[in-house]
Every structure is written in C-alpha cells, then in structure tokens.
Design an enzyme around this catalytic site. Structure first.
Site, PDB file in Angstrom:
ATOM      1  N   CYS A 125       0.826  -1.208   0.000  1.00 53.65           N
ATOM      2  CA  CYS A 125       0.000   0.000   0.000  1.00 53.65           C
ATOM      3  C   CYS A 125       0.859   1.257   0.000  1.00 53.65           C
ATOM      4  CB  CYS A 125      -0.898   0.005   1.224  1.00 53.65           C
ATOM      5  SG  CYS A 125      -2.121  -1.298   1.143  1.00 53.65           S
ATOM      6  N   ARG A 427      -7.155  -7.936  -1.270  1.00 55.71           N
ATOM      7  CA  ARG A 427      -5.827  -8.257  -0.723  1.00 55.71           C
ATOM      8  C   ARG A 427      -5.932  -8.676   0.731  1.00 55.71           C
ATOM      9  NH1 ARG A 427      -1.595  -4.002  -0.470  1.00 55.71           N
ATOM     10  NH2 ARG A 427      -0.782  -5.660   0.821  1.00 55.71           N
TER      11      ARG A 427
HETATM   12  C1  EPZ Z   1       3.206  -4.305   8.624  1.00 52.77           C
HETATM   13  O1  EPZ Z   1       3.865  -3.534   7.614  1.00 52.77           O
HETATM   14  C2  EPZ Z   1       1.843  -4.614   8.089  1.00 52.77           C
HETATM   15  N1  EPZ Z   1       1.982  -5.347   6.821  1.00 52.77           N
HETATM   16  C3  EPZ Z   1       1.052  -3.336   7.888  1.00 52.77           C
HETATM   17  O2  EPZ Z   1      -0.250  -3.662   7.466  1.00 52.77           O
HETATM   18  C4  EPZ Z   1       0.977  -2.591   9.215  1.00 52.77           C
HETATM   19  O3  EPZ Z   1       0.332  -1.357   9.008  1.00 52.77           O
HETATM   20  C5  EPZ Z   1       2.379  -2.372   9.764  1.00 52.77           C
HETATM   21  O4  EPZ Z   1       3.095  -3.621   9.850  1.00 52.77           O
HETATM   22  C6  EPZ Z   1       2.366  -1.729  11.150  1.00 52.77           C
HETATM   23  O5  EPZ Z   1       1.659  -2.543  12.057  1.00 52.77           O
HETATM   24  C7  EPZ Z   1       2.201  -6.642   6.842  1.00 52.77           C
HETATM   25  O6  EPZ Z   1       2.311  -7.280   7.905  1.00 52.77           O
HETATM   26  C8  EPZ Z   1       2.280  -7.317   5.512  1.00 52.77           C
HETATM   27  P1  EPZ Z   1       6.657  -1.622   9.605  1.00 52.77           P
HETATM   28  P2  EPZ Z   1       5.439  -3.328   7.664  1.00 52.77           P
HETATM   29  O7  EPZ Z   1       7.938  -2.132   9.096  1.00 52.77           O
HETATM   30  O8  EPZ Z   1       6.056  -4.496   8.311  1.00 52.77           O
HETATM   31  C9  EPZ Z   1       9.268   2.345   8.917  1.00 52.77           C
HETATM   32  C10 EPZ Z   1      -2.077  -3.757   6.034  1.00 52.77           C
HETATM   33  O9  EPZ Z   1      -2.916  -2.928   5.606  1.00 52.77           O
HETATM   34  N2  EPZ Z   1      10.345   1.498   8.366  1.00 52.77           N
HETATM   35  O10 EPZ Z   1       6.269  -1.945  10.997  1.00 52.77           O
HETATM   36  O11 EPZ Z   1       5.868  -2.954   6.276  1.00 52.77           O
HETATM   37  C11 EPZ Z   1       8.070   2.391   7.975  1.00 52.77           C
HETATM   38  O12 EPZ Z   1       8.275   3.295   6.908  1.00 52.77           O
HETATM   39  C12 EPZ Z   1      -0.614  -3.353   6.112  1.00 52.77           C
HETATM   40  O13 EPZ Z   1      -2.367  -4.913   6.387  1.00 52.77           O
HETATM   41  C13 EPZ Z   1      11.556   2.080   8.012  1.00 52.77           C
HETATM   42  O14 EPZ Z   1      11.742   3.293   8.149  1.00 52.77           O
HETATM   43  O15 EPZ Z   1       5.488  -2.053   8.615  1.00 52.77           O
HETATM   44  C14 EPZ Z   1       6.949   2.777   8.897  1.00 52.77           C
HETATM   45  O16 EPZ Z   1       6.938   4.170   9.073  1.00 52.77           O
HETATM   46  C15 EPZ Z   1      -0.378  -1.945   5.667  1.00 52.77           C
HETATM   47  N3  EPZ Z   1      12.524   1.269   7.481  1.00 52.77           N
HETATM   48  C16 EPZ Z   1       7.335   2.104  10.214  1.00 52.77           C
HETATM   49  O17 EPZ Z   1       8.733   1.787  10.092  1.00 52.77           O
HETATM   50  C17 EPZ Z   1      12.363  -0.078   7.312  1.00 52.77           C
HETATM   51  O18 EPZ Z   1      13.284  -0.760   6.820  1.00 52.77           O
HETATM   52  C18 EPZ Z   1       6.582   0.832  10.517  1.00 52.77           C
HETATM   53  O19 EPZ Z   1       6.627  -0.039   9.404  1.00 52.77           O
HETATM   54  C19 EPZ Z   1      11.136  -0.659   7.700  1.00 52.77           C
HETATM   55  C20 EPZ Z   1      10.137   0.152   8.231  1.00 52.77           C
END
Ligand code: EPZ
Length: 446
Positions: A125, A427
């Site tokens: 997304c 999705r």
């Molecule tokens: C997971 O995404 C979920 N997706 C998301 O759900 C969910 O919103 C999110 O966790 C938070 O709970 C899946 O599990 C497939 P993050 P993820 O890494 O793992 C920053 C849905 O609708 N970050 O916890 O990608 C990032 O930009 C989806 O089901 C970095 O800066 O989320 C964000 O601001 C959408 N660098 C924050 O951390 C990195 O290398 C949290 O992201 C990784 C992340």
C-alpha cells in the site's frame, strides 16, 4: 473512470445499518509470514484457517516458483512441501514485483536453503515511503552481501549467516520478522533490541518454536534467538485477523448497525475495545470455545468525539485508524487523530470530505506526544468535526485499509455510491462482498 472492469466496481446503495454475523479467519499479517517460514522447514508444514485473499495467492505463487509444492486439501487448510526448494527464474519472480511487500521476507529462508536470494522491487500500500533500510542493514550484520541490481536485489552469504547484536531504530514489524526468519538458522546467538511485539509477531514466534527454533521474548522489546542447524515443518492455526474484525466493528458503528464477528478475540483487541467504548460503541464478548467472537453495535443516541493516537503494539494499530475515522465523522464534537506509524496515511480523508465530512489535516503532532513526523511536512494529524451527514459519491480506492473505509462511508451515506478499484480490498478482506450481502447491505458488482 473507464479503466476499471465490472468486477472492480462496487455499486453501494447506502443508508442501511449492517446487521448480522460474519466470521474472520487467520490474520493476513501472520498467515503470509507463516507461509514464508515454511521454507525453513525440512519437512512439510500445515497451516489452517487461511483466508482466500489475494496476498495469500501472491505468496503461494512465490513459494511455487521456488519449488515448494502448495496444496489445499480442505477449506482454509494449506500444506507446504519444501523437499525440492530451488532457485527461481528472476523474470518469473519479477512478475510478482509491485504486488506485495512479502517478498522481502524470503531473504533469510532462501539464503539458508539455497545460499542466495533475489528480491524484486516491492509493492504494497502507498501509505508512506516504506523504506527497507532496516531490513538491509540487519541482513548485512548477519553477514549477507546485498547488491542492488536493475530489477531488484541480489543477496548472497559467502561466509554463511552468523548471529548478531541488533537494535532497530523503530520497532518495525517487517524488520523484526526479517530478523527472526534469518536468525533462527544463523550460527550462534542473535539479540534484537527495540523489536516489534505485535500479536502477529508473537504468533510467528510460536510457529518458529514449533519448527524447532529457540527464541526468548524478554520484556522491553528484547528478543534473543539461539540459532539451530535444522528446522522441521509446523502445523499451526493462526491468530484471528484483528484488523478485519475492527474494520467490521467500525462499519457497525458508522452505519448504526449490530454485527457479530465470529472468531474475533478480546485479548488481541483490548486497545481497540477501549476506544470503541469511549466513542460510545457497545460490545459483548462471547468466549465459547470454537464458536466465540465479539458482538459490536451502535447502542443508539450520539457518539462522542475522542483524541487518539496510533502506535506500535500495545498502542492503537495504524490499520484500525481509517475505519474508525469514518465512525468518528458521526461523533459529536472535535475528534483528534495523530498517526505516528506511517507518514502519509490520512490522504483518504479528502474523499470523506467530498462525501460531506469535515476533516482537516495538519503537519503538527496534535493531541499527543511529538512523533518522528513532526515538523517534517507530513500531514499526519487530523481534526474531525462531527456529526456530519454523509452523502453518496463516486470513490476511487487508494489502498487496502483506506479502501475499506471508503466502503464503510458509502454504506453509511444516503444514496448510491460507486466505489472503483475494489479488487484492492481483496488483498486483505476475504469475500467482503458476500459478507456485506449477509449483513443486509445493498451492494452489487459492476
Ligand atoms: C506491517 O507492515 C503490516 N503489513 C502493515 O499492514 C501494518 O500497518 C504495519 O506492519 C504496522 O503494524 C504486513 O504485515 C504485511 P513496519 P510493515 O515495518 O512491516 C518504517 C495492512 O494494511 N520502516 O512496521 O511494512 C516504515 O516506513 C498493512 O495490512 C523504516 O523506516 O510495517 C513505517 O513508518 C499496511 N525502514 C514504520 O517503520 C524499514 O526498513 C513501521 O513499518 C522498515 C520500516
């Protein structure tokens, strides 16, 4: 709106409260990760209660490309036979590029099984920059060599993967999963500080423990993993999808309805339930084994405005934010929402304003503690003035959770809306059209 085929457009005749029962199955954000974990096992793994959503189809496709035999012996039951794991053709993997963020989690398992991995450019997304720097940094600390190529990333581990002392700059869900899936078979001990501890992560740890991994979850976001030389397959029934459950709960509130969400569990949704009650929603827990769930309803009268902030677990989930904002358009007074997980997760409010809501977004951190996005030009706070009478509109779905919110708004609004791009909702929401029909909504595809 000419670029959408009939199966991608939903006509919603709004203004009818949602009433009835539906069932949520295994959490999308655990199921897809457990499927990747199967790659680590030398014997077959079995996962139950898998929802029929397109993210599962994407991961199935990727596993099959890597030689995993995926079978579906009964409804919701998947078996992953990993006896012939092999390298996949880069062009074939690239067919999946842009459709999901899960491919990044194949790194550790493929490095352990094959000694190298190719990861296509990622999709998912569009709710913020969504960088993968934490993932790459961690893989490098395990000893992996990461090269960016034209089509994606080539990753090798010439000297094998070794346990490391790691600390995440932010408790990222994906990076924590990356580290778990890599550390379980790395040589030696890995200590991870500032880990994400969402229930889906704890459930992934349960899966890995069943496979033979040794993982200690300490207090204060510290996880310690002792690498083991081999892992076996698992048999697992995932935790229920608490994001889907909360989405239907918000839909019940916004449409002044009454919905029993079979399978929803109180323990995973405590923070959501607190806010639901504060806003004026009602809920009742049924914990009958196998049959239980949570009934959510609008008890009549007016909803109350609130100040809320999204956060990592045990805070209010960012994925609960969009559906609840639709309900908040019906609350009396000024509600404040501070989104602290993703910097661009309020764009969808423009569509709600088109439908008659009064929502203003701000760059400042409103109503709570200052977050990483303050003073950085990200519209990540919102003030919602209510109650507003919503009217029908033509809406284009921007991403998964915002898409479901558009749908809720269309259901709550008077008149006939057309919602474009509903395939995106598939999705993460199994058979949402069938569920809407079962709840008495008047919707039709095309
Ligand atoms: C997971 O995404 C979920 N997706 C998301 O759900 C969910 O919103 C999110 O966790 C938070 O709970 C899946 O599990 C497939 P993050 P993820 O890494 O793992 C920053 C849905 O609708 N970050 O916890 O990608 C990032 O930009 C989806 O089901 C970095 O800066 O989320 C964000 O601001 C959408 N660098 C924050 O951390 C990195 O290398 C949290 O992201 C990784 C992340």
């Amino acid at each position: 709106m000419t670029n959408y085929d009939a199966g991608d457009v939903l006509t919603v005749y709004g203004g009818t409260p949602l009433n009835g029962e539906l069932r949520v199955r295994g959490a999308k954000n655990l199921v897809s990760k457990a499927m990747v974990a199967a790659l680590l096992g030398e014997t077959p793994s079995r996962l139950y209660d898998v929802p029929a959503i397109s993210d599962v189809a994407v991961v199935t496709g990727l596993l099959e490309l890597h030689g995993v035999k995926v079978t579906n012996p009964s409804d919701g039951e998947f078996v992953f036979d990993t006896s012939d794991v092999e390298s996949a053709n880069v062009d074939e993997i690239n067919v999946h590029a842009g459709s999901s963020r899960i491919p990044i989690l194949f790194c550790g398992p493929l490095l352990h099984r094959l000694g190298h991995a190719f990861i296509p450019d990622l999709g998912g997304c569009n709710i913020g920059g969504r960088p993968i720097d934490f993932h790459i940094q961690a893989l490098r600390e395990f000893g992996a060599v990461v090269d960016k190529s034209e089509k994606g990333m080539d990753i090798t581990a010439p000297d094998g993967l070794k346990g490391a002392k790691l600390e995440l700059p932010y408790p990222s869900v994906g990076a924590t999963e990356q580290i778990l899936l890599t550390a379980v078979r790395a040589e030696g001990v890995t200590e991870l500080r500032n880990a994400a501890v969402e229930p889906e992560i704890i459930d992934l740890i349960c899966v890995l423990q069943k496979m033979g991994a040794i993982i200690k979850v300490h207090t204060d976001r510290v996880i310690e993993i002792q690498g083991v030389p081999r892992l076996v397959g698992y048999s697992h029934r995932p935790i229920p999808d608490r994001i889907e459950a909360a989405s239907w709960a918000a839909a019940a509130l916004a449409t002044r309805g009454d919905v029993f969400v079979k399978g929803a569990r109180q323990v995973d949704m405590m923070t959501f339930l607190n806010l639901y009650t504060t806003v004026g929603g009602a809920f009742e827990i049924d914990d009958t084994p196998g049959e239980g769930g949570i009934r959510f309803w609008h008890p009549g009268g007016e909803l109350k405005a609130v100040a809320m902030e999204t956060d990592v677990h045990p805070g209010f989930m960012t994925d609960w934010q969009q559906p609840m904002v639709v309900a908040l358009t019906q609350a009396r007074g000024l509600s404040i929402v501070h989104e602290t997980v993703y910097e661009r997760r309020l764009g969808y409010t423009a569509a709600l304003n088109q439908m008659g809501a009064t929502i203003q977004t701000y760059r400042e951190c409103l109503g709570g503690t200052p977050c990483r996005f303050g003073r950085r030009n990200f519209m990540h706070s919102a003030v919602i003035a209510g109650p507003s009478k919503l009217h029908a509109a033509d809406l284009v779905i921007p991403d998964l959770r915002a898409g479901f919110s558009h749908l809720i708004a269309a259901l709550a609004a008077e008149g006939t809306s057309r919602v474009y791009g509903v395939k995106l909702i598939q999705r993460g929401y199994e058979d949402f059209e069938g569920k809407l029909n079962a709840l008495g909504a008047h919707v039709e595809l095309g």
